[in-house]
Design a protein around this motif. Sequence first.
Motif, PDB file in Angstrom:
ATOM      1  N   UNK A 116       3.557  -1.734  -5.015  1.00  0.00           N
ATOM      2  CA  UNK A 116       4.104  -2.932  -4.378  1.00  0.00           C
ATOM      3  C   UNK A 116       5.125  -2.535  -3.304  1.00  0.00           C
ATOM      4  N   UNK A 117       4.889  -2.902  -2.066  1.00  0.00           N
ATOM      5  CA  UNK A 117       5.759  -2.454  -0.969  1.00  0.00           C
ATOM      6  C   UNK A 117       7.117  -3.138  -0.993  1.00  0.00           C
ATOM      7  N   UNK A 118       8.131  -2.400  -0.490  1.00  0.00           N
ATOM      8  CA  UNK A 118       9.448  -2.976  -0.305  1.00  0.00           C
ATOM      9  C   UNK A 118       9.470  -3.650   1.065  1.00  0.00           C
ATOM     10  N   UNK A 119       9.999  -4.824   1.190  1.00  0.00           N
ATOM     11  CA  UNK A 119      10.044  -5.472   2.508  1.00  0.00           C
ATOM     12  C   UNK A 119      10.984  -4.732   3.457  1.00  0.00           C
ATOM     13  N   UNK A 120      10.524  -4.478   4.676  1.00  0.00           N
ATOM     14  CA  UNK A 120      11.379  -3.870   5.700  1.00  0.00           C
ATOM     15  C   UNK A 120      12.210  -4.976   6.372  1.00  0.00           C
ATOM     16  N   UNK A 121      13.503  -4.733   6.624  1.00  0.00           N
ATOM     17  CA  UNK A 121      14.262  -3.505   6.379  1.00  0.00           C
ATOM     18  C   UNK A 121      14.671  -3.365   4.909  1.00  0.00           C
ATOM     19  N   UNK A 122      14.600  -2.130   4.416  1.00  0.00           N
ATOM     20  CA  UNK A 122      14.950  -1.882   3.013  1.00  0.00           C
ATOM     21  C   UNK A 122      16.421  -1.550   2.837  1.00  0.00           C
ATOM     22  N   UNK A 133       0.719  -0.320   3.353  1.00  0.00           N
ATOM     23  CA  UNK A 133       1.274  -0.070   2.039  1.00  0.00           C
ATOM     24  C   UNK A 133       0.878  -1.200   1.091  1.00  0.00           C
ATOM     25  N   UNK A 134       0.005  -0.893   0.142  1.00  0.00           N
ATOM     26  CA  UNK A 134      -0.441  -1.883  -0.822  1.00  0.00           C
ATOM     27  C   UNK A 134      -1.118  -1.169  -1.986  1.00  0.00           C
ATOM     28  N   UNK A 135      -1.655  -1.923  -2.930  1.00  0.00           N
ATOM     29  CA  UNK A 135      -2.261  -1.342  -4.117  1.00  0.00           C
ATOM     30  C   UNK A 135      -3.732  -0.992  -3.855  1.00  0.00           C
ATOM     31  N   UNK A 136      -3.939   0.013  -3.009  1.00  0.00           N
ATOM     32  CA  UNK A 136      -5.292   0.351  -2.576  1.00  0.00           C
ATOM     33  C   UNK A 136      -6.180   0.815  -3.723  1.00  0.00           C
ATOM     34  N   UNK A 224      -9.752  -8.596   2.872  1.00  0.00           N
ATOM     35  CA  UNK A 224      -8.735  -9.336   2.157  1.00  0.00           C
ATOM     36  C   UNK A 224      -8.178  -8.554   0.987  1.00  0.00           C
ATOM     37  N   UNK A 225      -6.855  -8.567   0.833  1.00  0.00           N
ATOM     38  CA  UNK A 225      -6.182  -7.794  -0.208  1.00  0.00           C
ATOM     39  C   UNK A 225      -5.406  -8.760  -1.098  1.00  0.00           C
ATOM     40  N   UNK A 226      -5.704  -8.836  -2.369  1.00  0.00           N
ATOM     41  CA  UNK A 226      -5.024  -9.787  -3.257  1.00  0.00           C
ATOM     42  C   UNK A 226      -3.707  -9.260  -3.812  1.00  0.00           C
ATOM     43  N   UNK A 227      -2.985  -8.429  -3.026  1.00  0.00           N
ATOM     44  CA  UNK A 227      -1.722  -7.849  -3.460  1.00  0.00           C
ATOM     45  C   UNK A 227      -0.735  -7.901  -2.304  1.00  0.00           C
ATOM     46  N   UNK A 228       0.558  -7.769  -2.560  1.00  0.00           N
ATOM     47  CA  UNK A 228       1.526  -7.664  -1.465  1.00  0.00           C
ATOM     48  C   UNK A 228       1.164  -6.509  -0.539  1.00  0.00           C
ATOM     49  N   UNK A 229       1.463  -6.646   0.745  1.00  0.00           N
ATOM     50  CA  UNK A 229       1.070  -5.638   1.729  1.00  0.00           C
ATOM     51  C   UNK A 229       2.137  -5.537   2.815  1.00  0.00           C
ATOM     52  N   UNK A 230       2.337  -4.307   3.310  1.00  0.00           N
ATOM     53  CA  UNK A 230       3.332  -4.036   4.353  1.00  0.00           C
ATOM     54  C   UNK A 230       2.737  -3.080   5.378  1.00  0.00           C
ATOM     55  N   UNK A 240      16.642   1.746  12.235  1.00  0.00           N
ATOM     56  CA  UNK A 240      15.482   1.434  13.065  1.00  0.00           C
ATOM     57  C   UNK A 240      14.348   1.015  12.135  1.00  0.00           C
ATOM     58  N   UNK A 241      13.684  -0.065  12.479  1.00  0.00           N
ATOM     59  CA  UNK A 241      12.531  -0.501  11.688  1.00  0.00           C
ATOM     60  C   UNK A 241      11.671  -1.436  12.527  1.00  0.00           C
ATOM     61  N   UNK A 242      10.427  -1.571  12.111  1.00  0.00           N
ATOM     62  CA  UNK A 242       9.501  -2.479  12.794  1.00  0.00           C
ATOM     63  C   UNK A 242       8.487  -2.992  11.780  1.00  0.00           C
ATOM     64  N   UNK A 243       8.293  -4.280  11.753  1.00  0.00           N
ATOM     65  CA  UNK A 243       7.342  -4.900  10.838  1.00  0.00           C
ATOM     66  C   UNK A 243       6.136  -5.392  11.633  1.00  0.00           C
ATOM     67  N   UNK A 244       4.991  -4.738  11.424  1.00  0.00           N
ATOM     68  CA  UNK A 244       3.741  -5.222  12.003  1.00  0.00           C
ATOM     69  C   UNK A 244       3.236  -6.412  11.196  1.00  0.00           C
ATOM     70  N   UNK A 245       3.293  -6.256   9.874  1.00  0.00           N
ATOM     71  CA  UNK A 245       2.883  -7.356   8.997  1.00  0.00           C
ATOM     72  C   UNK A 245       3.464  -7.141   7.613  1.00  0.00           C
ATOM     73  N   UNK A 246       3.923  -8.251   7.016  1.00  0.00           N
ATOM     74  CA  UNK A 246       4.369  -8.209   5.624  1.00  0.00           C
ATOM     75  C   UNK A 246       3.937  -9.487   4.935  1.00  0.00           C
ATOM     76  N   UNK A 247       3.355  -9.354   3.759  1.00  0.00           N
ATOM     77  CA  UNK A 247       2.940 -10.495   2.957  1.00  0.00           C
ATOM     78  C   UNK A 247       3.300 -10.184   1.512  1.00  0.00           C
TER      79      UNK A 247
END
Length: 330
Positions: A116-122, A133-136, A224-230, A240-247
């Motif tokens: 489970x990814x930590x939301x950026x910024x951490x 970053x997800x439960x691949x 489609x990914x049924x888990x949190x993703x970053x 410094x940080x950049x979020x392309x996508x977070x769910x």
Amino acid sequence: MKRFYFQFFFCSLQKTVVILCSFSLTEMTITAAAAETTTSKETSTTAIAATTPWTAPAIFYPFGAEAGDPVILDGGDTSYFVAFSTPFTYFGRSYNSIYVNNNGLLTFNQALPEAHPYPFPTYGAEDYIAALWTELDDLGIGRYSYQEYTSGRVLTRATQDINQYFPGRGFTASWVFVATWDYALTWDLNVFNQHSGPAITVQAVLISGHGFSFILLHYGDCAGIPYPVEAGYDTIGSTDYYVIHYDQNSGYTLNLKTTTNVGVPGRWAFLVNNGTGTVIGLQIKLQSFSDLTQSENFEVVLHQIKQELVSRGLPSSVEMELRRVKKTQT
């Protein structure tokens, strides 16, 4: 009467045996055979199309066994430590190694197969590069691979890419590291090999040379990914940080294959270390301290200073920035 020759190949682990056979056919037989061949060819074409090997999108750098990568078949919660032959500088910190985690994440200080990814910024104590970053490992069959390059066509390609997206630096890549995650939402090995079902293919490319460091993030199919993703990057303390996508919820739907920050669908490019700099102390006399405290005057003053330094032998390609202004009494 015409004579035709056919070759038959019989392969074993040790050798390949070739048997050459000849057949004599009448013109009538040839005509009939030709008709049969047409039907057979159509059937064969369909079969070939169904088994054509899957290829990644053109933006991806070479990866997998075909590229000579060490390939890991994902068994869940695994990480691989990789030592670098050349240090990679990431926002001012130099690293001699990296952890390639099975969850689509790169870390520098410790393995982190956390699903489970930590939301950026951490605001944490780790530098992260999150391709996806997800439960691949719970999605189906998957493998991830990596390789370091210090010469060859991959460096040439990296040099061209970086100069296209970050012009004016005269950049030449001297080192490249490629990590790729390739998964399919299936437990059928044939479906996985052909990508004939929903799949996820992402890649992180680290590039450096002459003090500059860059990362490219590549996105192919992202089912489609049924888990949190970053997706994105973060640094120690999140300076410094950049979020392309977070769910943070299940039901990931964004099609990363069509997103970009450089005009190339599926590709994101970032400068993560701005070269080596030389700090020059300079004492100048101004009519008013406000000349430098007003932001609109910064660029004018820096340009005048640069012109003076270039006239004294400094290369004209130098870039200058104002770091600190201190008022002193005289």
